[in-house]
Design an enzyme around this catalytic site. Structure first.
Site, PDB file in Angstrom:
ATOM      1  CG  ASN A   1      -0.270   0.000   2.537  1.00 25.25           C
ATOM      2  OD1 ASN A   1       0.810   0.562   2.705  1.00 25.25           O
ATOM      3  ND2 ASN A   1      -0.881  -0.632   3.526  1.00 25.25           N
TER       4      ASN A   1
ATOM      5  CB  THR B   1      -3.309  -1.171  -2.793  1.00 24.35           C
ATOM      6  OG1 THR B   1      -2.633  -0.995  -1.544  1.00 24.35           O
ATOM      7  CG2 THR B   1      -3.223  -2.628  -3.230  1.00 24.35           C
ATOM      8  CG  LEU B   2      -2.353   3.836  -5.753  1.00 24.23           C
ATOM      9  CD1 LEU B   2      -2.308   4.268  -7.206  1.00 24.23           C
ATOM     10  CD2 LEU B   2      -1.334   4.605  -4.918  1.00 24.23           C
ATOM     11  N   GLY B   3      -6.032   2.771  -2.606  1.00 25.84           N
ATOM     12  CA  GLY B   3      -7.336   3.057  -2.021  1.00 25.84           C
ATOM     13  C   GLY B   3      -8.359   3.430  -3.078  1.00 25.84           C
TER      14      GLY B   3
ATOM     15  CG  ASP C   1     -14.119  -1.452   8.350  1.00 27.30           C
ATOM     16  OD1 ASP C   1     -12.924  -1.083   8.356  1.00 27.30           O
ATOM     17  OD2 ASP C   1     -14.559  -2.327   9.127  1.00 27.30           O
TER      18      ASP C   1
ATOM     19  N   GLY D   1      -6.996  -4.489   1.504  1.00 29.15           N
ATOM     20  CA  GLY D   1      -5.725  -4.889   0.908  1.00 29.15           C
ATOM     21  C   GLY D   1      -5.599  -6.399   0.801  1.00 29.15           C
ATOM     22  CG  ASP D   2      -5.537  -8.753   4.226  1.00 32.07           C
ATOM     23  OD1 ASP D   2      -4.323  -8.792   3.991  1.00 32.07           O
ATOM     24  OD2 ASP D   2      -6.011  -8.420   5.320  1.00 32.07           O
TER      25      ASP D   2
ATOM     26  CB  ALA E   1     -13.424  -5.399   0.604  1.00 34.27           C
TER      27      ALA E   1
ATOM     28  CB  SER F   1     -15.125  -6.425   4.175  1.00 37.32           C
ATOM     29  OG  SER F   1     -13.870  -7.067   4.304  1.00 37.32           O
TER      30      SER F   1
END
Length: 169
Positions: free
Chosen positions: A46, A77-79, A103, A108-109, A139, A148
């Site tokens: 992340n 990962t960039l949200g 949430d 990421g998982d 998620a 999620s």
């Protein structure tokens, strides 16, 4: 040792889970251990992990630095902005669909699991990233880690939507 053994057995490696369980001093020493990165096919990080491990303030530049240290490629990962795939051929961005996030724990998982599952099913990187980004977007709309996770039906729809559009590379 595990990465060297895996490489010897022609196994594909990604240290994502192992890196998340390291202490801050251990992570910092890993960023200077260039030899280990040559044993990593894909590092999934992340923004914060990229900055910390890649020793750069900009997350994308940090992900590039991880590649320069020897990692085969990097998934950043960039949200809400999706993800980036950093390879020897350059960077590719994958935008995330709009989602009403409640949430982010576990996203990421979900991203990592969906990315690897899509690749294991024979999809190209582009389709795999699209599936992973959309799964992570699902998620974040739910509270709690396990709650999620996308359902089997939701994942089947994603896999169907992103049917292989190009040969796997």
């Amino acid at each position: 040792m595990a990465f060297r053994l895996g490489r010897h057995q022609s196994a594909w490696s990604s240290p994502e889970c192992a890196v998340r369980n390291l202490t801050l001093p251990e992570r910092r020493s890993l960023s200077t251990s260039h030899g280990i990165w040559s044993l990593v096919d894909l590092v999934v990080v992340n923004r914060g992990e990229a900055v910390e491990l890649g020793c750069r303030e900009d997350p994308l530049a940090a992900a590039r630095a991880l590649r320069e240290m020897g990692a085969g490629s990097a998934a950043l990962t960039l949200g809400a902005q999706g993800a980036a795939f950093v390879t020897a051929d350059g960077d590719v961005r994958f935008e995330a669909p709009a989602a009403a996030a409640v949430d982010t724990v576990g996203a990421g998982d979900v991203f990592c699991g969906a990315l690897i599952a899509a690749r294991a099913s024979g999809r190209a990187w582009s389709g795999s990233f699209r599936i992973a980004v959309e799964a992570a977007a699902i998620a974040v709309t739910r509270r709690g880690v396990l709650a999620s996770f996308p359902t089997c039906a939701e994942m089947a729809r994603l896999f169907s939507r992103w049917a292989q559009e190009e040969p796997r590379t």
